[in-house]
Design a protein around this motif. Structure first.
Motif, PDB file in Angstrom:
ATOM      1  N   LEU A 150      -0.629   4.441   1.223  1.00 56.76           N
ATOM      2  CA  LEU A 150      -1.096   5.224   2.369  1.00 56.76           C
ATOM      3  C   LEU A 150      -1.477   4.278   3.501  1.00 56.76           C
ATOM      4  O   LEU A 150      -2.225   3.325   3.284  1.00 56.76           O
ATOM      5  CB  LEU A 150      -2.314   6.077   1.991  1.00 56.76           C
ATOM      6  CG  LEU A 150      -2.097   7.106   0.876  1.00 56.76           C
ATOM      7  CD1 LEU A 150      -3.416   7.744   0.487  1.00 56.76           C
ATOM      8  CD2 LEU A 150      -1.094   8.163   1.313  1.00 56.76           C
ATOM      9  N   LYS A 151      -0.984   4.558   4.688  1.00 59.09           N
ATOM     10  CA  LYS A 151      -1.315   3.707   5.836  1.00 59.09           C
ATOM     11  C   LYS A 151      -2.805   3.849   6.144  1.00 59.09           C
ATOM     12  O   LYS A 151      -3.326   4.947   6.256  1.00 59.09           O
ATOM     13  CB  LYS A 151      -0.499   4.103   7.060  1.00 59.09           C
ATOM     14  CG  LYS A 151       0.960   3.749   6.919  1.00 59.09           C
ATOM     15  CD  LYS A 151       1.690   4.009   8.217  1.00 59.09           C
ATOM     16  CE  LYS A 151       3.148   3.658   8.073  1.00 59.09           C
ATOM     17  NZ  LYS A 151       3.847   3.702   9.355  1.00 59.09           N
ATOM     18  N   ASP A 152      -3.455   2.715   6.270  1.00 60.42           N
ATOM     19  CA  ASP A 152      -4.879   2.675   6.568  1.00 60.42           C
ATOM     20  C   ASP A 152      -5.124   1.461   7.460  1.00 60.42           C
ATOM     21  O   ASP A 152      -5.240   0.332   6.979  1.00 60.42           O
ATOM     22  CB  ASP A 152      -5.686   2.572   5.275  1.00 60.42           C
ATOM     23  CG  ASP A 152      -7.179   2.653   5.503  1.00 60.42           C
ATOM     24  OD1 ASP A 152      -7.639   2.495   6.659  1.00 60.42           O
ATOM     25  OD2 ASP A 152      -7.908   2.858   4.516  1.00 60.42           O
ATOM     26  N   TYR A 198       0.834  -1.199   0.000  1.00 64.65           N
ATOM     27  CA  TYR A 198       0.000   0.000   0.000  1.00 64.65           C
ATOM     28  C   TYR A 198       0.871   1.252   0.000  1.00 64.65           C
ATOM     29  O   TYR A 198       2.061   1.205   0.322  1.00 64.65           O
ATOM     30  CB  TYR A 198      -0.941   0.009   1.208  1.00 64.65           C
ATOM     31  CG  TYR A 198      -0.236  -0.172   2.529  1.00 64.65           C
ATOM     32  CD1 TYR A 198       0.090   0.921   3.320  1.00 64.65           C
ATOM     33  CD2 TYR A 198       0.125  -1.437   2.980  1.00 64.65           C
ATOM     34  CE1 TYR A 198       0.749   0.758   4.533  1.00 64.65           C
ATOM     35  CE2 TYR A 198       0.783  -1.610   4.185  1.00 64.65           C
ATOM     36  CZ  TYR A 198       1.084  -0.504   4.953  1.00 64.65           C
ATOM     37  OH  TYR A 198       1.739  -0.671   6.147  1.00 64.65           O
ATOM     38  N   LYS A 218      -7.694   0.532   8.981  1.00 62.03           N
ATOM     39  CA  LYS A 218      -8.971  -0.142   8.724  1.00 62.03           C
ATOM     40  C   LYS A 218      -8.818  -1.204   7.642  1.00 62.03           C
ATOM     41  O   LYS A 218      -9.452  -2.252   7.711  1.00 62.03           O
ATOM     42  CB  LYS A 218     -10.047   0.875   8.340  1.00 62.03           C
ATOM     43  CG  LYS A 218     -10.481   1.726   9.510  1.00 62.03           C
ATOM     44  CD  LYS A 218     -11.610   2.640   9.145  1.00 62.03           C
ATOM     45  CE  LYS A 218     -11.955   3.465  10.384  1.00 62.03           C
ATOM     46  NZ  LYS A 218     -13.169   4.225  10.227  1.00 62.03           N
ATOM     47  N   GLN A 219      -7.958  -0.954   6.656  1.00 60.44           N
ATOM     48  CA  GLN A 219      -7.726  -1.954   5.617  1.00 60.44           C
ATOM     49  C   GLN A 219      -7.035  -3.179   6.200  1.00 60.44           C
ATOM     50  O   GLN A 219      -7.372  -4.306   5.861  1.00 60.44           O
ATOM     51  CB  GLN A 219      -6.885  -1.369   4.477  1.00 60.44           C
ATOM     52  CG  GLN A 219      -7.615  -0.335   3.647  1.00 60.44           C
ATOM     53  CD  GLN A 219      -8.704  -0.951   2.807  1.00 60.44           C
ATOM     54  OE1 GLN A 219      -9.752  -1.353   3.303  1.00 60.44           O
ATOM     55  NE2 GLN A 219      -8.472  -1.023   1.520  1.00 60.44           N
TER      56      GLN A 219
END
Length: 107
Positions: free
Chosen positions: A66-68, A64, A70-71
């Motif tokens: 962008l750090k997310d 990824y 929730k993903q």
């Protein structure tokens, strides 16, 4: 269940959760976020030159930009929710300008 059926089930789980997925590599360039599965080093149970149990260890790489969190929770709860897994720390791959975390489990 055969290895092919197990990998197909993993593919279905990833796609149902909304992640682009490939086994080994994508055939076409696929921008992150995405998941790639590969078979990790096997740890067969053997005796007397006979393999009695051959688990299929999988490494599922989540890449990824962008750090997310929730993903990652989605991967852990929806895709791997009923599977025992371990996770690496996040690593930044400078040459690709992406982040990656890997999940290890046996199917």
């Amino acid at each position: 269940m055969t290895l092919e059926e197990k990998l197909e089930d993993l593919k279905k789980r990833c796609e149902t959760a909304g992640f682009p997925y490939a086994y080994g590599k994508f055939e076409k360039p696929t921008p992150p976020p995405h998941l790639i599965a590969v078979i990790a080093t096997a740890d067969n149970v053997m005796a007397d030159n006979i393999v009695y149990y051959k688990p299929t260890p999988i490494r599922l790489d989540y890449t990824y930009t962008l750090k997310d969190l929730k993903q990652q929770e989605k991967i852990e709860n929806e895709i791997l929710g009923d599977i025992a897994w371990n996770k690496t720390e996040e690593a930044y791959i400078q040459t690709e300008q992406v982040w990656q975390v890997s999940y290890y489990f046996v199917i």
